[in-house]
Design an enzyme around this catalytic site. Structure first.
Site, PDB file in Angstrom:
ATOM      1  N   HIS A 133       3.649   5.864  -3.697  1.00 36.49           N
ATOM      2  CA  HIS A 133       3.156   6.510  -2.318  1.00 36.49           C
ATOM      3  C   HIS A 133       3.956   7.673  -1.966  1.00 36.49           C
ATOM      4  O   HIS A 133       3.695   8.371  -1.151  1.00 36.49           O
ATOM      5  CB  HIS A 133       3.791   5.339  -1.424  1.00 36.49           C
ATOM      6  CG  HIS A 133       3.036   4.228  -1.202  1.00 36.49           C
ATOM      7  ND1 HIS A 133       1.526   4.275  -1.257  1.00 36.49           N
ATOM      8  CD2 HIS A 133       3.361   2.913  -1.313  1.00 36.49           C
ATOM      9  CE1 HIS A 133       1.032   2.988  -1.243  1.00 36.49           C
ATOM     10  NE2 HIS A 133       2.224   2.065  -1.412  1.00 36.49           N
ATOM     11  N   ASP A 170      -2.134  -1.757  -8.053  1.00 37.30           N
ATOM     12  CA  ASP A 170      -1.424  -2.171  -6.907  1.00 37.30           C
ATOM     13  C   ASP A 170      -2.257  -2.271  -5.538  1.00 37.30           C
ATOM     14  O   ASP A 170      -3.409  -1.830  -5.757  1.00 37.30           O
ATOM     15  CB  ASP A 170      -0.328  -1.225  -6.495  1.00 37.30           C
ATOM     16  CG  ASP A 170       0.685  -1.649  -5.485  1.00 37.30           C
ATOM     17  OD1 ASP A 170       1.659  -1.829  -5.956  1.00 37.30           O
ATOM     18  OD2 ASP A 170       0.155  -1.541  -4.217  1.00 37.30           O
ATOM     19  N   HIS A 172      -2.205  -1.655  -2.773  1.00 34.46           N
ATOM     20  CA  HIS A 172      -2.148  -0.420  -1.861  1.00 34.46           C
ATOM     21  C   HIS A 172      -2.625   0.828  -2.734  1.00 34.46           C
ATOM     22  O   HIS A 172      -2.363   1.104  -3.741  1.00 34.46           O
ATOM     23  CB  HIS A 172      -0.665  -0.002  -1.478  1.00 34.46           C
ATOM     24  CG  HIS A 172      -0.245  -1.234  -0.540  1.00 34.46           C
ATOM     25  ND1 HIS A 172       0.817  -2.315  -1.197  1.00 34.46           N
ATOM     26  CD2 HIS A 172      -0.344  -1.687   0.651  1.00 34.46           C
ATOM     27  CE1 HIS A 172       1.119  -3.240  -0.360  1.00 34.46           C
ATOM     28  NE2 HIS A 172       0.563  -2.982   0.959  1.00 34.46           N
ATOM     29  N   ASP A 251       0.928  -6.903  -6.191  1.00 30.80           N
ATOM     30  CA  ASP A 251       0.945  -7.426  -4.687  1.00 30.80           C
ATOM     31  C   ASP A 251      -0.628  -7.783  -4.394  1.00 30.80           C
ATOM     32  O   ASP A 251      -0.539  -8.329  -3.070  1.00 30.80           O
ATOM     33  CB  ASP A 251       1.654  -6.265  -3.874  1.00 30.80           C
ATOM     34  CG  ASP A 251       1.187  -5.065  -4.161  1.00 30.80           C
ATOM     35  OD1 ASP A 251       0.297  -4.610  -5.069  1.00 30.80           O
ATOM     36  OD2 ASP A 251       1.755  -4.183  -3.603  1.00 30.80           O
TER      37      ASP A 251
HETATM   38 ZN   LIG Z   1       1.847  -2.165  -3.085  1.00 29.22          ZN
END
Ligand SMILES: [Zn+2]
Length: 315
Positions: A133, A170, A172, A251
């Site tokens: 990120h 991931d 996200h 995750d």
């Molecule tokens: Zn994540």
């Protein structure tokens, strides 16, 4: 086949406080499972070096790098008794954080050196803080430096690699990686992620070198595998990567409360094998994986074990 396992105890020094999911215990949970499965004895262990400013500056603004590094000094904090600062609402920095973040990025650089010089075919960076990120000039979502993008840039700058693939499973969206590599003709970035979900992007204005495959909440392994098969694999075969980097976040696991996807260990093993097949076909098996998310400690340990078993070609 053995692989390189890159870690440094400094990665445990970054601690965002009681109850924060991105915690040092994540690394311990992974090592615990790797020991229980006897894989820990069969990987080749390396200590992550500190990334240099020059290596980071290939993808990050110099002013931003200086700002992050300045937080290693107590003067950078308002309260020197309890030194901490929020760089974004989720991302806390403290005096030891820069050291850990430099090790995380340095692990990806060392992995690149080991793989590109033929010392190993595959490497896993068991590091934190994560990186996908982190934007060019901003920390975000528990991340400070784009570890995998730093590794990819190193492969291009140091070894003249023409085609680097980065894939991110991931839960996200790897918006930071997308920011760091967008429109770079030497890099293809493929990402699957829950959508709509944090960081609430990835479906509009997608750069030409990015393949984003959003997944609705509740998607299971079957939907994930279909997304990889329909979107990632055709793009990867067309691009013919000489090396593959994996942003390995776990995750999206069914047991992980962080998200509403329903992946399980065998899905991580499956996608790892698919990526290994691509690496074997175009890149002499060169593949580097770096830890991103994964917050339910038991499923994190089991998933990394399943992932490494495939990287070690034990399946
Ligand atoms: Zn994540």
């Amino acid at each position: 086949m053995t692989i390189a396992y890159i870690y440094h105890p400094d990665c445990l020094l970054h601690d965002m406080g009681e109850g924060h999911p991105e915690c040092p215990a994540r690394i311990e949970a992974i090592e615990d499972q790797l020991k229980a499965s006897h894989l820990f004895d069969f990987v080749r262990h390396y200590e992550a070096p500190l990334a240099t400013v020059g290596q980071l500056a290939r993808v990050h603004d110099k002013n931003y790098i200086s700002r992050v590094l300045s937080y290693s000094k107590l003067e950078a904090y308002v309260d020197s008794e309890n030194p901490h600062a929020y760089l974004d609402p989720d991302t806390l920095i403290m005096p030891k954080t820069p050291q850990a973040a430099l090790r995380s990025a340095g692990a990806a650089v060392l992995a690149t050196d080991l793989v590109m010089t033929g010392k190993t075919k595959a490497a896993f960076c068991c590091v934190r803080p994560p990186g996908h990120h982190a934007l060019r000039g901003e920390s975000m979502g528990f991340c400070f430096f784009g570890n995998v993008a730093v590794g990819a840039a190193h492969a291009i700058a140091e070894y003249g690699v023409q085609r680097v693939a980065i894939v991110d499973f991931d839960v996200h969206h790897g918006n930071g990686t997308e920011d760091l590599v967008q429109n770079n003709p030497n890099i293809l970035f493929c990402s699957t992620f829950q959508h709509p979900f944090y960081p609430y992007c990835g479906t509009e204005n997608v750069p030409s070198n990015v393949v984003n495959a959003p997944l609705a909440a509740g998607s299971d392994g079957e939907k994930f595998r279909a997304a990889v098969t329909d979107y990632w694999l055709p793009a990867l075969h067309k691009f013919m990567p000489q090396i593959i980097f994996i942003s390995a976040g776990f995750d999206a696991h069914y047991d992980d409360d962080m998200s509403s996807l329903r992946l399980v260990e065998r899905d991580y093993a499956w996608v790892t094998q698919e990526l290994l097949n691509v690496a074997d076909k175009y890149g002499e098996g060169r593949i580097i994986s770096a830890l991103e998310g994964g917050y339910e400690l038991h499923s994190l340990g089991r998933s990394v074990t399943a992932h490494l078993r495939v990287l070690m070609r034990m399946n």
